[in-house]
Design an enzyme around this catalytic site. Structure first.
Site, PDB file in Angstrom:
ATOM      1  N   ARG A 196       0.877  -1.193   0.000  1.00 18.31           N
ATOM      2  CA  ARG A 196       0.000   0.000   0.000  1.00 18.31           C
ATOM      3  C   ARG A 196       0.900   1.225   0.000  1.00 18.31           C
ATOM      4  O   ARG A 196       1.728   1.391   0.908  1.00 18.31           O
ATOM      5  CB  ARG A 196      -0.912  -0.001   1.221  1.00 18.31           C
ATOM      6  CG  ARG A 196      -1.623   1.328   1.418  1.00 18.31           C
ATOM      7  CD  ARG A 196      -2.739   1.276   2.422  1.00 18.31           C
ATOM      8  NE  ARG A 196      -3.890   0.594   1.873  1.00 18.31           N
ATOM      9  CZ  ARG A 196      -5.106   0.632   2.424  1.00 18.31           C
ATOM     10  NH1 ARG A 196      -5.321   1.327   3.521  1.00 18.31           N
ATOM     11  NH2 ARG A 196      -6.111  -0.019   1.871  1.00 18.31           N
ATOM     12  N   HIS A 235      -7.314   0.977  -6.428  1.00 20.22           N
ATOM     13  CA  HIS A 235      -7.499   0.058  -5.294  1.00 20.22           C
ATOM     14  C   HIS A 235      -8.156  -1.226  -5.832  1.00 20.22           C
ATOM     15  O   HIS A 235      -9.325  -1.512  -5.552  1.00 20.22           O
ATOM     16  CB  HIS A 235      -8.377   0.743  -4.241  1.00 20.22           C
ATOM     17  CG  HIS A 235      -8.344   0.101  -2.885  1.00 20.22           C
ATOM     18  ND1 HIS A 235      -7.565  -1.010  -2.583  1.00 20.22           N
ATOM     19  CD2 HIS A 235      -9.007   0.409  -1.730  1.00 20.22           C
ATOM     20  CE1 HIS A 235      -7.752  -1.344  -1.317  1.00 20.22           C
ATOM     21  NE2 HIS A 235      -8.628  -0.502  -0.780  1.00 20.22           N
ATOM     22  N   GLN A 286      -9.991  -3.925  -3.653  1.00 18.06           N
ATOM     23  CA  GLN A 286     -11.303  -3.448  -3.214  1.00 18.06           C
ATOM     24  C   GLN A 286     -12.329  -3.619  -4.331  1.00 18.06           C
ATOM     25  O   GLN A 286     -13.444  -4.096  -4.108  1.00 18.06           O
ATOM     26  CB  GLN A 286     -11.197  -1.961  -2.819  1.00 18.06           C
ATOM     27  CG  GLN A 286     -12.492  -1.382  -2.291  1.00 18.06           C
ATOM     28  CD  GLN A 286     -12.848  -1.953  -0.940  1.00 18.06           C
ATOM     29  OE1 GLN A 286     -12.071  -1.863  -0.015  1.00 18.06           O
ATOM     30  NE2 GLN A 286     -14.019  -2.562  -0.818  1.00 18.06           N
ATOM     31  N   ASP A 309     -17.115   7.035  -1.362  1.00 15.31           N
ATOM     32  CA  ASP A 309     -15.853   6.845  -0.639  1.00 15.31           C
ATOM     33  C   ASP A 309     -15.644   8.112   0.192  1.00 15.31           C
ATOM     34  O   ASP A 309     -16.339   9.119  -0.005  1.00 15.31           O
ATOM     35  CB  ASP A 309     -14.712   6.626  -1.656  1.00 15.31           C
ATOM     36  CG  ASP A 309     -13.393   6.210  -0.995  1.00 15.31           C
ATOM     37  OD1 ASP A 309     -13.384   5.927   0.224  1.00 15.31           O
ATOM     38  OD2 ASP A 309     -12.364   6.181  -1.694  1.00 15.31           O
ATOM     39  N   CYS A 336     -16.386   1.237   0.693  1.00 18.48           N
ATOM     40  CA  CYS A 336     -15.184   0.430   0.981  1.00 18.48           C
ATOM     41  C   CYS A 336     -14.786   0.523   2.450  1.00 18.48           C
ATOM     42  O   CYS A 336     -14.063  -0.334   2.935  1.00 18.48           O
ATOM     43  CB  CYS A 336     -14.044   0.863   0.075  1.00 18.48           C
ATOM     44  SG  CYS A 336     -13.490   2.564   0.326  1.00 18.48           S
TER      45      CYS A 336
HETATM   46  N1   CP Z   1     -11.203  -0.360   2.429  1.00 14.64           N
HETATM   47  C1   CP Z   1      -9.927  -0.408   2.845  1.00 14.64           C
HETATM   48  O1   CP Z   1      -8.992  -0.592   2.052  1.00 14.64           O
HETATM   49  O2   CP Z   1      -9.787  -0.264   4.186  1.00 14.64           O
HETATM   50  P1   CP Z   1      -8.441  -0.049   5.005  1.00 14.64           P
HETATM   51  O3   CP Z   1      -7.904   1.311   4.621  1.00 14.64           O
HETATM   52  O4   CP Z   1      -8.833  -0.129   6.430  1.00 14.64           O
HETATM   53  O5   CP Z   1      -7.468  -1.120   4.610  1.00 14.64           O
HETATM   54  N1  NVA Z   2      -9.892   6.678  -1.105  1.00 20.67           N
HETATM   55  C1  NVA Z   2      -9.553   6.208   0.207  1.00 20.67           C
HETATM   56  C2  NVA Z   2      -9.742   4.736   0.314  1.00 20.67           C
HETATM   57  C3  NVA Z   2      -9.461   4.161   1.670  1.00 20.67           C
HETATM   58  C4  NVA Z   2      -9.634   2.676   1.722  1.00 20.67           C
HETATM   59  C5  NVA Z   2      -8.132   6.609   0.538  1.00 20.67           C
HETATM   60  O1  NVA Z   2      -7.269   6.478  -0.337  1.00 20.67           O
HETATM   61  O2  NVA Z   2      -7.884   7.070   1.655  1.00 20.67           O
END
Ligand code: CP
Ligand code: NVA
Length: 314
Positions: free
Chosen positions: A101, A128, A131, A231, A271
């Site tokens: 990540r 993502h 997801q 989101d 998500c």
């Molecule tokens: N939806 C998602 O990726 O959640 P986290 O940021 O908690 O991993």
């Molecule tokens: N768009 C959000 C998704 C979190 C799972 C972010 O990048 O923070």
């Protein structure tokens, strides 16, 4: 060697196979235990915060017979200037694969370029995909009436509405994933939040015709939708824009009045993490159309299936 950095890294047929594997892993969890990662160690490297992704991958790698190695970028030499190229070369000597990540999507591409192990995108500023696959799987569970052979095809022809920050990573994943799977996508957010040049270039590169429309009218986007999603308005890394974003995204809150324009059978998805009162009302988040916790659970099953397919096990 295969990697999973974006939705189109598996063909449509492979997506259907991944979903079938996810369904079988979900059904058999705790009863039968395929161990395709037996004696393997997988690095789970996080440059950003996470609850779902971190824990579901850690549990998932373990359940597939492997050992998850949890890595925080800020505790590694990466945070003191060691290059991604060197880190990838070193970590490839220890690990069998990496789940990452990160901020820039280039970090993932550099790990692919310099490392010698499969790399999985656990969220970048751009996409993502774990997801998105989970979201489609969660819908397929409902729309295919349990027939796993139809799990890819029964999504085609449906309409999804995405409200709010229509330029974020999750929105980009919907743009790419919907084009890949033949799903109509209605995006609705403030002017200036249309899909950007990077995601349009990706569609072109993959030879995909866009299936999305963009409107600043949330009612138009939601009308007749089979699923409505959103989101957070302030993604990780965008904190400096918080006040402005909360102001301009107000009209795009998913609330009961807006949900009335979707099909009566429509689901609400998110998500997570959610900020009730911002991008979604508490009433919708906790209401009967919301399937957000089934969605969250499915991260585990779908990611186990993605890892299995990546290494050639089914
Ligand atoms: N939806 C998602 O990726 O959640 P986290 O940021 O908690 O991993
Ligand atoms: N768009 C959000 C998704 C979190 C799972 C972010 O990048 O923070």
């Amino acid at each position: 060697m295969r990697h999973f950095l974006k939705e189109t890294d598996f063909t449509r047929e492979e997506v259907a196979a991944v979903f079938a594997t996810a369904a079988s892993l979900k059904q058999g969890r705790g009863r039968f235990t395929p161990v395709p990662l037996d004696r393997q160690s997988w690095g789970l490297l996080f440059f950003k915060k996470s609850t779902r992704t971190r824990v579901s991958f850690q549990v998932g790698v373990h359940e597939l017979g492997g050992q998850p190695v949890m890595l925080s970028a800020d505790e590694m030499q990466l945070s003191r200037g060691e290059s991604v190229a060197d880190s990838a070369r070193v970590l490839s000597r220890y690990l069998h694969g990496m789940v990452i990540r990160c901020y820039s999507h280039e970090t993932l591409e550099d790990f692919v370029k310099h490392g010698t192990m499969p790399v999985v995108n656990a969220l970048s500023d751009f996409l993502h995909p774990c997801q998105l696959y989970t979201d489609f799987f969660t819908l397929a569970e409902r729309w295919c009436e349990g027939d796993t052979s139809k799990m890819g095809s029964c999504l085609r022809g449906r309409k999804i509405a995405f409200l709010g920050d229509t330029a974020c990573n999750v929105a980009n994943s919907f743009v790419l994933g919907c084009a890949h799977m033949g799903i109509e996508l209605a995006l609705s957010g403030p002017k200036g939040f249309e899909p950007g040049p990077e995601i349009l270039a990706q569609l072109k590169k993959d030879g995909l015709k866009p299936t999305y429309t963009f409107t600043s009218d949330p009612v138009e986007a939601v009308r007749g939708a089979d699923m409505v999603t959103t989101d957070v308005w302030v993604s990780m890394g965008m904190e400096a824009e918080k006040a402005e974003r909360l102001r301009i995204m107000q009209p795009y809150q998913v609330n009961a009045a807006l949900m009335k324009h979707a099909k009566p059978s429509a689901y609400f998805m998110h998500c997570l993490p959610a900020h009730p009162g911002e991008e979604v009302s508490l009433e919708v988040l906790e209401g009967p159309q919301s399937i957000v916790f089934d969605q969250a659970e499915n991260r585990l099953h779908v990611q186990k299936a993605i890892l299995s397919h990546l290494i050639g096990a089914r």
